[in-house]
Write a protein that holds these residues in place. Structure first.
Motif, PDB file in Angstrom:
ATOM      1  N   GLN A   1       0.825  -1.199   0.000  1.00 53.72           N
ATOM      2  CA  GLN A   1       0.000   0.000   0.000  1.00 53.72           C
ATOM      3  C   GLN A   1       0.866   1.258   0.000  1.00 53.72           C
ATOM      4  N   GLN A   2       1.956   1.228   0.772  1.00 48.38           N
ATOM      5  CA  GLN A   2       2.855   2.384   0.813  1.00 48.38           C
ATOM      6  C   GLN A   2       3.480   2.642  -0.555  1.00 48.38           C
ATOM      7  N   ALA A   3       3.834   1.586  -1.249  1.00 47.13           N
ATOM      8  CA  ALA A   3       4.434   1.727  -2.584  1.00 47.13           C
ATOM      9  C   ALA A   3       3.433   2.353  -3.561  1.00 47.13           C
ATOM     10  N   LEU A   4       2.182   1.917  -3.495  1.00 48.93           N
ATOM     11  CA  LEU A   4       1.148   2.481  -4.364  1.00 48.93           C
ATOM     12  C   LEU A   4       0.919   3.957  -4.033  1.00 48.93           C
ATOM     13  N   TYR A   5       0.860   4.262  -2.752  1.00 56.30           N
ATOM     14  CA  TYR A   5       0.677   5.651  -2.340  1.00 56.30           C
ATOM     15  C   TYR A   5       1.837   6.511  -2.850  1.00 56.30           C
ATOM     16  N   ASP A   6       3.058   6.023  -2.676  1.00 52.36           N
ATOM     17  CA  ASP A   6       4.234   6.785  -3.111  1.00 52.36           C
ATOM     18  C   ASP A   6       4.188   7.073  -4.606  1.00 52.36           C
TER      19      ASP A   6
END
Length: 338
Positions: free
Chosen positions: A36-41
C-alpha cells in the motif's frame, strides 16, 4: 417567560469536539502495508512532480486549493475506492475529480450565498457529532422549499465541503441522518442518481453511516429502486429505523430530540446560517494556515494539520483557565472574552 421545565433551545451548529491527540499515534487509515505504501508513493510522485499539469484542461497547473485538497488522506481514500488495484487507477479517478471540481464550480460557483435560498427552511442541517466524532448531516425532506433544480444538488455539495472542515483529527467520514416524517416529498429518481453518482465518484470513503427513519412504503419502494445504484461497500452502512441511543451511535446531547436525543434544536435561519458559515470559514482558515506551515504542497497529512490545531486550542484553553478569576470556570472565562 418560559416555564422552568421547558427545554433549552439550540439554534446554532456545534464546532468539532475537542479530543486528546498524540500526533505520533497514527490512526489506522494511515498505517499502510509495504504494498500500500508503494502504491501511495507512486500516486504522490505523479502529482508532486515538477511541472505537473492536469491533462485535458486549458490551464492544468494545480491551484493552491487543489494542492490543499490533494492531501495524504485524500490520495488514500481514492486508493481504497479502487480497492488498491493500481496507482494508475487511483490517479485516473483523482484527475477526473479534480476536473469535475473545476467544472462543477466547487471553488467559485457553489458559495454560501448561491445555495442559501435552499437553506431557509432547515431541510438540511449540519448539527452534532456521533460517538466516533463524525459530523452529522440531517436531511428533512418534509421541509423542501424549492422546485427540483441543479442548485439543490449544489447545496448538497456545499454541505459536504463544510462537513469536511468540521472533521477533527482522524475523522474522515460523516453520519447521514434522513427523516421522512410529515409526508416528506421524495426527490426524483434522476436527481437521486445524480447525487449518488457525485457522492460515490467524487467523495469516496466519506460516508461513515447512513441512518433513515420514518420510512413509509412509498419511500421504501423508492430505496429499492435506487439500491442498484448504491456502491456495494456503501450498502452495509445504510440502516433503517435504528435506535440511535440504544445502539450506541450517538450520545443524547449530540442527537436531535426528534431522533430521541436531548438536544432541542430549532431551525431559525437568521440565527443558524450566518453562524455556520462563519464557523466553517474560521475553521477553514486554521486548516489552511497549518497546511501552509507544512509546505503548502500535495500530500500533507490532514492528521498533522488537525493535530496541530487541536494542540494549539488545548494550550489556549489551558491559558484561559490559568487566567480566569478565582471562582470561575474556563467556559465562563472564554465567554467573557469572546
Amino acid at each position: 417567560m418560559a416555564a422552568e421545565s421547558d427545554p433549552v433551545k439550540i439554534f446554532e451548529a456545534r464546532p468539532p469536539p475537542h479530543v486528546s491527540v498524540d500526533p505520533n499515534a497514527l490512526p489506522s487509515q494511515l498505517q499502510l502495508t509495504e504494498t500500500q505504501q508503494a502504491l501511495y508513493d507512486d500516486v504522490l510522485k505523479h502529482f508532486d512532480q515538477d511541472g505537473y499539469v492536469l491533462p485535458g484542461v486549458e490551464d492544468g497547473a494545480l491551484t493552491e486549493a487543489e494542492k490543499f485538497w490533494l492531501s495524504c488522506e485524500c490520495i488514500l481514500r481514492f486508493l481504497r475506492a479502487v480497492k488498491w488495484a493500481s496507482a494508475q487507477a487511483a490517479i485516473k479517478r483523482l484527475e477526473e475529480t479534480l476536473k469535475w471540481r473545476r467544472e462543477y464550480g466547487v471553488y467559485d460557483v457553489i458559495t454560501a450565498s448561491h445555495v442559501e435560498p435552499e437553506a431557509v427552511t432547515g431541510k438540511m442541517v449540519i448539527w452534532g457529532y456521533d460517538v466516533d466524532n463524525r459530523p452529522a448531516l440531517y436531511l428533512r425532506p418534509s421541509k423542501q422549499n424549492t422546485e427540483e433544480s441543479i442548485r439543490q444538488v449544489h447545496y448538497v455539495v456545499w454541505a459536504l465541503e463544510r462537513l469536511t472542515e468540521l472533521m477533527g483529527p482522524g475523522v474522515e467520514t460523516l453520519s447521514l441522518m434522513v427523516d421522512f416524517a410529515d409526508r416528506a416529498k421524495n426527490p426524483s429518481l434522476g436527481q437521486s442518481r445524480a447525487v449518488l453518482n457525485i457522492l460515490q465518484t467524487h467523495y469516496p470513503e466519506r460516508l461513515g453511516r447512513a441512518l433513515v427513519v420514518n420510512v413509509p412504503w412509498l419511500v421504501n419502494t423508492f430505496f429499492k429502486l435506487i439500491t442498484p445504484f448504491i456502491d456495494p461497500l456503501t450498502r452495509p452502512k445504510l440502516r433503517f429505523n435504528p435506535n440511535c441511543l440504544s445502539e450506541g451511535f450517538f450520545s443524547p446531547d449530540q442527537l436531535l430530540s426528534e431522533w430521541g436525543g436531548s438536544a432541542h434544536f430549532e431551525y431559525d435561519h437568521a440565527r443558524y446560517w450566518d453562524a455556520l458559515v462563519r464557523m466553517c470559514a474560521e475553521r477553514r482558515e486554521l486548516l489552511w494556515e497549518k497546511w501552509r506551515e507544512r509546505g503548502a504542497k500535495v500530500g500533507v497529512r490532514e492528521w498533522d494539520v488537525k493535530c496541530a490545531i487541536e494542540l494549539e486550542e488545548k494550550r489556549e484553553r489551558g491559558s484561559s483557565v490559568g487566567n480566569a478569576p478565582e471562582g470561575t470556570d474556563a467556559a465562563t472565562s472564554v465567554a467573557k472574552t469572546a
